[in-house]
Write a protein that holds these residues in place. Structure first.
Motif, short mmCIF file in Angstrom:
data_model
loop_
_atom_site.label_atom_id
_atom_site.label_comp_id
_atom_site.label_asym_id
_atom_site.label_seq_id
_atom_site.Cartn_x
_atom_site.Cartn_y
_atom_site.Cartn_z
N VAL A 1 -8.16 -16.36 28.43
CA VAL A 1 -9.32 -17.02 27.81
C VAL A 1 -9.47 -16.50 26.38
O VAL A 1 -9.77 -15.33 26.15
CB VAL A 1 -10.60 -16.78 28.62
N THR A 2 -9.25 -17.39 25.42
CA THR A 2 -9.29 -17.03 24.00
C THR A 2 -10.28 -17.88 23.20
O THR A 2 -10.30 -17.82 21.98
CB THR A 2 -7.89 -17.17 23.38
N GLY A 3 -11.07 -18.69 23.89
CA GLY A 3 -12.03 -19.56 23.22
C GLY A 3 -12.73 -20.46 24.21
O GLY A 3 -12.52 -20.36 25.43
N ALA A 4 -13.54 -21.36 23.68
CA ALA A 4 -14.40 -22.19 24.53
C ALA A 4 -13.61 -23.07 25.48
O ALA A 4 -14.02 -23.28 26.63
CB ALA A 4 -15.31 -23.05 23.65
N TRP A 5 -12.47 -23.61 25.03
CA TRP A 5 -11.75 -24.57 25.87
C TRP A 5 -10.98 -23.89 26.99
O TRP A 5 -10.97 -24.37 28.13
CB TRP A 5 -10.84 -25.46 25.01
N SER A 6 -10.35 -22.75 26.71
CA SER A 6 -9.69 -22.04 27.81
C SER A 6 -10.73 -21.47 28.78
O SER A 6 -10.47 -21.34 29.98
CB SER A 6 -8.77 -20.95 27.28
N GLU A 7 -11.93 -21.15 28.26
CA GLU A 7 -13.01 -20.70 29.13
C GLU A 7 -13.44 -21.81 30.08
O GLU A 7 -13.62 -21.60 31.28
CB GLU A 7 -14.20 -20.25 28.27
N PRO B 1 -13.34 -10.61 29.31
CA PRO B 1 -14.24 -11.65 28.77
C PRO B 1 -14.95 -11.18 27.52
O PRO B 1 -15.25 -9.99 27.36
CB PRO B 1 -15.23 -11.89 29.92
N THR B 2 -15.23 -12.09 26.60
CA THR B 2 -15.96 -11.78 25.37
C THR B 2 -16.75 -13.00 24.96
O THR B 2 -16.43 -14.12 25.38
CB THR B 2 -15.00 -11.37 24.23
N ASN B 3 -17.78 -12.80 24.17
CA ASN B 3 -18.51 -13.96 23.64
C ASN B 3 -18.19 -14.22 22.18
O ASN B 3 -18.77 -15.07 21.54
CB ASN B 3 -20.03 -13.79 23.84
N ARG B 4 -17.25 -13.42 21.63
CA ARG B 4 -16.81 -13.63 20.25
C ARG B 4 -15.29 -13.81 20.26
O ARG B 4 -14.54 -12.84 20.38
CB ARG B 4 -17.19 -12.45 19.36
N TYR B 5 -14.86 -15.03 20.14
CA TYR B 5 -13.43 -15.32 20.20
C TYR B 5 -12.84 -15.33 18.79
O TYR B 5 -12.84 -16.34 18.09
CB TYR B 5 -13.20 -16.66 20.88
N THR B 6 -12.34 -14.18 18.38
CA THR B 6 -11.82 -14.05 17.02
C THR B 6 -10.41 -13.49 16.99
O THR B 6 -9.84 -13.32 15.91
CB THR B 6 -12.73 -13.13 16.17
N ASP B 7 -9.82 -13.22 18.16
CA ASP B 7 -8.49 -12.61 18.19
C ASP B 7 -7.84 -12.93 19.54
O ASP B 7 -8.50 -13.39 20.47
CB ASP B 7 -8.60 -11.10 18.01
#
Length: 365
Positions: free
Chosen positions: A98-104, A122-128
């Motif tokens: 999970v690296t952003g909204a769509w993979s989430e 898991p993270t709420n800031r997908y920047t890397d």
């Protein structure tokens, strides 16, 4: 009204010459005297088109013979369900990076059909994208799922991960056909057409044939890749017009020099924007780590890393006055986002870059 420059993330800009083709063919498709919109999906006319679009996909991506090309309904999000419904039965578990909204969203959908292992914390800031040495891969997984380009957060895989023999499944919705990839390193590649290769209504799926024939019993027929393959993507009436537009767009890519030419243009276009951001002394701020910055979707803030609401509103208002439209960031992250898909020209990006320079000069102190 000024000339419009469309930087929307999807449904996105189509190549301008495609509109002329559609106009010419809309009411008299290939000399039939009727529109494709009213043509039978069992007719020789449509069967010919169906084969032509598969052929251009195979040529552009150099798809090996043991991979099947499918046109599926319900877009990319429909495939969030189709992937586990067709593959999860192998072991009952799957890995999701999970690296952003769509993979989430894809991982959340898959949890309905089996056990989902989140490969990175898991993270709420997908920047890397965390280094693969930190990934918690399950050797028993039915597949490993990634989204190669996160449209909302602007994070892109520039290398294909090694999944140690477990089939790699990739959602390529927003960077499909923007560069060459080695299809043989994937079990499945899929994506909705409306971001980079056409319009909404159809998903393109490229699946290795050994991954067919074992869908879950609850898999609806319209999402069953095995049935789609047996019926040449005409199990029922397919989204014919969306498939037609995708085909015309892919033929345009071929005429323009193929995926090598698209990759060169993508690097040039994205560099125009990133260079201004880097040289702005923090006035423009790109949140994504440099080594995974997307060449298709460029999110940025103005004024600070958290953004300045007043400045961003002024930027968007001024952009629209110049015909630079659909630059507002996704509602979940805010800010600004420029999408520089294949159909967006270098000249259009240069126009945006010039506006960014002028706005910087006016407001930086």
């Amino acid at each position: 009204m000024p000339k419009v420059y469309n930087f929307g993330a999807g449904p996105a800009k189509l190549p301008e010459e495609i509109y002329d083709i559609i106009k010419n063919e809309l009411t008299n498709y290939e000399g039939t005297g009727i529109s494709l919109l009213e043509t039978s999906h069992r007719s020789s006319t449509y069967l010919k088109l169906n084969a032509e679009v598969q052929d251009v996909v195979r040529r552009l991506m150099d798809v090996p013979a043991n991979y099947k090309i499918l046109f599926m309904p319900a877009g990319g999000q429909g495939e969030f369900a189709a992937v586990p419904l067709n593959l999860m039965s192998r072991t009952g578990t799957a890995d999701y990076v999970v690296t952003g909204a769509w993979s989430e969203k894809a991982a959340k959908e898959a949890k309905k059909y089996g056990k989902v292992n989140l490969v990175v914390p898991p993270t709420n800031r997908y920047t890397d994208i965390p280094g693969q040495s930190t990934w918690n891969l399950d050797p028993n997984a039915s597949y490993v799922h990634i989204c190669t380009n996160e449209t909302i957060h602007g994070v892109e895989f520039h290398d294909i991960p090694d999944t140690k023999g477990v089939p790699l499944v990739a959602d390529m919705s927003s960077n499909f056909m923007s560069k060459k990839v080695d299809v043989s390193k994937f079990g499945v590649i899929y994506g909705g057409a409306q971001k980079n290769i056409g319009t909404s209504g159809v998903a393109l799926v490229i699946v290795r044939e050994d991954l067919l024939s074992n869908p879950m019993p609850v898999c609806p027929s319209v999402l069953d890749w095995t049935q789609a393959n047996k019926n040449d993507s005409i199990l029922n009436t397919p989204p014919m017009f969306a498939i037609y537009i995708m085909g015309r767009v892919l033929q345009w890519i071929e005429r323009k020099g193929g995926l090598d030419a698209m990759a060169v243009a993508a690097t040039k276009k994205s560099s125009l924007i990133y260079d201004i951001i880097e040289k702005s002394n923090g006035f423009y701020y790109a949140p994504v780590a440099k080594h995974v910055r997307s060449k298709m979707n460029i999110p940025f803030r103005i004024g600070s890393s958290e953004g300045n609401d007043a400045l961003e509103k002024e930027f968007l208002k001024g952009a629209e006055a110049r015909g630079l439209i659909q630059l507002k960031g996704h509602r979940s992250v805010g800010g600004i986002r420029a999408s520089t898909y294949n159909a967006v020209t270098i000249e259009e990006v240069e126009t945006l870059a010039q506006y960014m320079k002028e706005f910087l000069a006016k407001h930086s102190h």
